[in-house]
Scaffold this motif. Structure first.
Motif, mmCIF file in Angstrom:
data_model
loop_
_atom_site.group_PDB
_atom_site.id
_atom_site.type_symbol
_atom_site.label_atom_id
_atom_site.label_comp_id
_atom_site.label_asym_id
_atom_site.label_seq_id
_atom_site.Cartn_x
_atom_site.Cartn_y
_atom_site.Cartn_z
ATOM 1 N N ASN A 208 32.339 1.635 1.983
ATOM 2 C CA ASN A 208 31.276 2.636 1.814
ATOM 3 C C ASN A 208 30.461 2.435 0.536
ATOM 4 O O ASN A 208 30.072 3.399 -0.131
ATOM 5 C CB ASN A 208 31.879 4.040 1.834
ATOM 6 N N GLY A 209 30.212 1.172 0.202
ATOM 7 C CA GLY A 209 29.362 0.874 -0.944
ATOM 8 C C GLY A 209 30.058 0.887 -2.278
ATOM 9 O O GLY A 209 29.423 0.621 -3.312
ATOM 10 N N ARG A 210 31.365 1.174 -2.307
ATOM 11 C CA ARG A 210 32.065 1.251 -3.591
ATOM 12 C C ARG A 210 32.161 -0.103 -4.282
ATOM 13 O O ARG A 210 32.313 -0.170 -5.510
ATOM 14 C CB ARG A 210 33.456 1.862 -3.386
ATOM 15 N N GLY A 211 32.081 -1.186 -3.513
ATOM 16 C CA GLY A 211 32.138 -2.512 -4.108
ATOM 17 C C GLY A 211 30.780 -3.076 -4.480
ATOM 18 O O GLY A 211 30.685 -4.227 -4.908
ATOM 19 N N LEU A 212 29.733 -2.290 -4.308
ATOM 20 C CA LEU A 212 28.374 -2.726 -4.612
ATOM 21 C C LEU A 212 27.764 -1.811 -5.658
ATOM 22 O O LEU A 212 27.881 -0.587 -5.565
ATOM 23 C CB LEU A 212 27.504 -2.698 -3.343
ATOM 24 N N THR A 213 27.099 -2.389 -6.639
ATOM 25 C CA THR A 213 26.423 -1.562 -7.637
ATOM 26 C C THR A 213 25.230 -0.859 -7.011
ATOM 27 O O THR A 213 24.721 -1.269 -5.959
ATOM 28 C CB THR A 213 25.942 -2.422 -8.815
ATOM 29 N N THR A 214 24.783 0.186 -7.673
ATOM 30 C CA THR A 214 23.646 0.945 -7.147
ATOM 31 C C THR A 214 22.398 0.078 -7.058
ATOM 32 O O THR A 214 21.632 0.165 -6.085
ATOM 33 C CB THR A 214 23.363 2.167 -8.044
ATOM 34 N N SER A 215 22.170 -0.783 -8.045
ATOM 35 C CA SER A 215 20.971 -1.628 -8.020
ATOM 36 C C SER A 215 21.024 -2.605 -6.843
ATOM 37 O O SER A 215 20.004 -2.847 -6.184
ATOM 38 C CB SER A 215 20.831 -2.388 -9.337
ATOM 39 N N VAL A 216 22.202 -3.168 -6.565
ATOM 40 C CA VAL A 216 22.342 -4.064 -5.418
ATOM 41 C C VAL A 216 22.073 -3.302 -4.123
ATOM 42 O O VAL A 216 21.385 -3.803 -3.224
ATOM 43 C CB VAL A 216 23.743 -4.698 -5.399
ATOM 44 N N GLN A 217 22.601 -2.088 -4.026
ATOM 45 C CA GLN A 217 22.375 -1.290 -2.825
ATOM 46 C C GLN A 217 20.893 -0.969 -2.636
ATOM 47 O O GLN A 217 20.377 -1.027 -1.519
ATOM 48 C CB GLN A 217 23.182 0.004 -2.899
ATOM 49 N N ILE A 271 24.434 -0.142 9.548
ATOM 50 C CA ILE A 271 24.484 -0.969 8.338
ATOM 51 C C ILE A 271 24.078 -0.175 7.101
ATOM 52 O O ILE A 271 24.842 -0.043 6.145
ATOM 53 C CB ILE A 271 23.572 -2.205 8.495
ATOM 54 N N VAL A 272 22.878 0.379 7.119
ATOM 55 C CA VAL A 272 22.324 0.970 5.898
ATOM 56 C C VAL A 272 23.085 2.228 5.490
ATOM 57 O O VAL A 272 23.496 2.379 4.330
ATOM 58 C CB VAL A 272 20.826 1.274 6.089
ATOM 59 N N LEU A 273 23.291 3.145 6.428
ATOM 60 C CA LEU A 273 23.950 4.403 6.093
ATOM 61 C C LEU A 273 25.381 4.205 5.619
ATOM 62 O O LEU A 273 25.824 4.854 4.672
ATOM 63 C CB LEU A 273 23.951 5.333 7.316
ATOM 64 N N SER A 274 26.103 3.328 6.295
ATOM 65 C CA SER A 274 27.534 3.211 6.017
ATOM 66 C C SER A 274 27.865 2.220 4.903
ATOM 67 O O SER A 274 28.829 2.423 4.160
ATOM 68 C CB SER A 274 28.277 2.790 7.293
ATOM 69 N N ILE A 275 27.072 1.169 4.762
ATOM 70 C CA ILE A 275 27.411 0.105 3.817
ATOM 71 C C ILE A 275 26.765 0.315 2.451
ATOM 72 O O ILE A 275 27.337 -0.045 1.426
ATOM 73 C CB ILE A 275 27.002 -1.263 4.406
ATOM 74 N N ALA A 276 25.582 0.924 2.421
ATOM 75 C CA ALA A 276 24.873 1.107 1.144
ATOM 76 C C ALA A 276 24.369 2.545 1.028
ATOM 77 O O ALA A 276 23.157 2.790 0.967
ATOM 78 C CB ALA A 276 23.715 0.117 1.039
ATOM 79 N N PRO A 277 25.280 3.540 0.989
ATOM 80 C CA PRO A 277 24.836 4.948 0.991
ATOM 81 C C PRO A 277 24.044 5.341 -0.251
ATOM 82 O O PRO A 277 23.122 6.155 -0.167
ATOM 83 C CB PRO A 277 26.150 5.732 1.086
ATOM 84 N N MET A 280 20.596 4.069 0.227
ATOM 85 C CA MET A 280 19.945 4.877 1.259
ATOM 86 C C MET A 280 19.509 6.225 0.688
ATOM 87 O O MET A 280 18.425 6.713 1.001
ATOM 88 C CB MET A 280 20.900 5.075 2.431
ATOM 89 N N ARG A 281 20.343 6.809 -0.165
ATOM 90 C CA ARG A 281 19.995 8.103 -0.754
ATOM 91 C C ARG A 281 18.736 7.987 -1.605
ATOM 92 O O ARG A 281 17.932 8.920 -1.665
ATOM 93 C CB ARG A 281 21.173 8.618 -1.582
ATOM 94 N N THR A 282 18.536 6.844 -2.247
ATOM 95 C CA THR A 282 17.331 6.634 -3.055
ATOM 96 C C THR A 282 16.081 6.621 -2.185
ATOM 97 O O THR A 282 15.041 7.193 -2.555
ATOM 98 C CB THR A 282 17.438 5.302 -3.824
#
Length: 517
Positions: A208-217, A271-277, A280-282
């Motif tokens: 759920n995006g925990r392994g990706l930084t916000t900038s990468v997401q 993909i977008v909602l679940s992998i880089a939340p 997506m919120r941005t």
């Protein structure tokens, strides 16, 4: 179950290869053309039966769990795997794709589009079905991209070789828009895979995006979102759609609206909602803004095309209506709430049923009158389908009121849930902004009702048939067979929405929670 899903994905591709081979002497029938068209009906019919068997064997008590999974190493150096699976989000889209593909093959058997050899037509139709089914079944980002791109070439040739006026320009526009969007999307998918260390969509969704930084997401969502938005299509990246629909043969328009547009919105959810939340919120408020702009823009263009003297093409009008309807899907996704996402998924399926039926009907009207120009159809007294072809007129009116979201039909629930989701968006999103989006979207429903009722009045109503005018044929047997399932499912989904929502809701809840439920 694993075997059934593998057959669904690979079966049409094998059928396409077989379609290019000479027909066995005992199966030629009256001609080789008839044999290959019958082959298309047979293959798509078998795939539909397998899809129904998969749906019946699906564990409906646990729709959030991936089922019928296959996980085989493919490219070991890149950790790319042939990973297939189906849950409550993808199962309805698999069945919808199999159904529309079969109905298009059945329609083409009796009403073959004018153009080159039917052999190539059937092969392309089956490749298109295989690519679309694979898009909804694969669980690896690289495979998703490959399946996503597989549909481009067959749809290009279906438009360019079997389409109508200006077909080549429309086909090129379709390919260039979607290909350029896909290049950007690939960069986003690779960024996620490299930074997360895996391309497996299930593992990435669980993380759920925990392994990706916000900038990468944020970068990944921007890149992937552009590619998906082109395919959806989202305003203002929609301009390829009206030309493609207007030029495409009837079955091409049905598949384009009923199936291909769903690939983009499915990618947003899966993909977008679940992998880089966080990413997506941005972008969620901007996505919602573009969505409601598309709702109003599509409706206003349809109103302009529907007015007397505008020389509006009925196929083009229905194409622009898809821009508005898919706006509701994007609005529901942008809310990032279970209510909104469930509404988006419901609207996806409803649009496939209703707009698929509309393009079948518009194609039938064009075949009978030789044109889809609204002013020509209206004429002095109107096309008056109620008086000249009452069953065809009744079906067109039914599809129109289903498309405008009449309660009790499929089009109602998705749009309503999307608006409810926008009324109370996810935590961290601006509620005043989404309240404004809700109001604009609700206004769009009124515009939608206005232009569709104008179309019904102009095409279906009018004076009696003038003496000496050649009568037109009402609904034929093969048309009745192709359209009845869409009518029945539109009513069923409208009266019993729990059938679909019971599948999607647990899967959506788990997806938004990061696979922890």
């Amino acid at each position: 179950m694993q075997f059934l899903l593998a057959v669904i994905v690979a079966g049409p591709l094998l059928g396409a290869a077989a379609a290019l081979l000479p027909a066995p002497p005992g199966l030629k029938g009256k001609s080789p053309d008839q044999a290959v068209l019958r082959h298309g009906v047979t293959v798509t019919g078998v795939i539909l039966l397998v899809a129904i068997a998969l749906a019946l064997g699906f564990d409906h008590d646990h729709p959030s769990r991936m089922q019928a999974t296959t996980d085989i190493s493919w490219i070991r150096a890149l950790d790319v795997r042939i990973h297939l699976g189906v849950d409550g989000i993808s199962l309805p889209l698999l069945v919808l794709t199999a159904l529309l593909s079969f109905l298009c093959a059945l329609h083409s058997y009796f009403k073959t589009p004018s153009g080159p050899s039917p052999k190539a037509f059937v092969a392309l139709l089956l490749v298109l079905e295989s690519g679309t089914l694979a898009t909804f079944a694969v669980l690896d980002l690289v495979l998703f991209f490959l399946a996503f791109e597989t549909v481009l070439i067959p749809m290009y040739f279906l438009i360019a070789r079997w389409g109508g006026e200006d077909r080549r320009a429309a086909a090129w526009k379709f390919v260039l828009y979607t290909l350029l969007g896909s290049v950007v999307m690939l960069l986003g998918l690779l960024l996620i895979g490299v930074k997360a260390g895996t391309f497996d969509m299930v593992a990435l969704a669980t993380d759920n995006g925990r392994g990706l930084t916000t900038s990468v997401q944020v970068i990944a969502v921007l890149a992937i979102g552009i590619g998906l938005a082109v395919k959806t299509p989202m305003w203002p990246l929609h301009s390829w759609l009206p030309d493609a629909h207007t030029a495409a043969p009837t079955v091409g328009s049905v598949l384009l609206a009923g199936v291909l547009l769903k690939m983009g919105t499915y990618g947003f959810v899966r993909i977008v909602l679940s992998i880089a939340p966080d990413g997506m919120r941005t972008f969620a408020p901007y996505l919602a803004a573009f969505a409601v702009a598309g709702i109003v823009y599509g409706s206003l263009v349809c109103l302009a095309l529907a007015r007397p003297g505008a020389k509006g093409d009925l196929k083009r009008l229905i194409a622009y209506s898809s821009v508005g309807h898919m706006g509701f899907v994007l609005l529901g996704i942008a809310t990032m709430t279970p209510t909104g996402v469930n509404g988006a998924l419901f609207a996806n399926v409803a649009h496939g049923l209703v707009t698929g039926l509309l393009f079948f009907l518009v194609g039938a009207v064009k075949d009978r009158y030789g044109t889809a120009d609204l002013d020509t159809l209206a004429g002095a007294t109107g096309a008056a389908l109620y008086g000249r072809a009452p069953r065809l007129g009744a079906l067109l009116a039914f599809a129109a009121v289903a498309s405008l979201g009449l309660p009790g039909l499929a089009g109602f629930w998705g749009e309503m849930l999307a608006l409810f989701g926008a009324f109370d968006p996810a935590e961290g999103l601006s509620r005043p902004a989404f309240l404004a989006f809700t109001a604009i979207g609700a206004f769009g429903t009124l515009l939608t009702a206005a232009y569709l009722l104008i179309v019904v009045r102009r095409v279906c109503m009018g004076g009696p048939r003038p003496a000496g005018e050649t009568p037109i044929a009402d609904v034929q047997g093969y048309e009745f067979a192709a359209w009845t399932p869409l009518v029945a499912l539109t009513v069923l989904a409208g009266l019993w929405p729990a059938v679909l929502l019971g599948l999607t809701d647990p899967a959506v809840q788990k997806l938004l929670a990061g696979g922890t439920q």
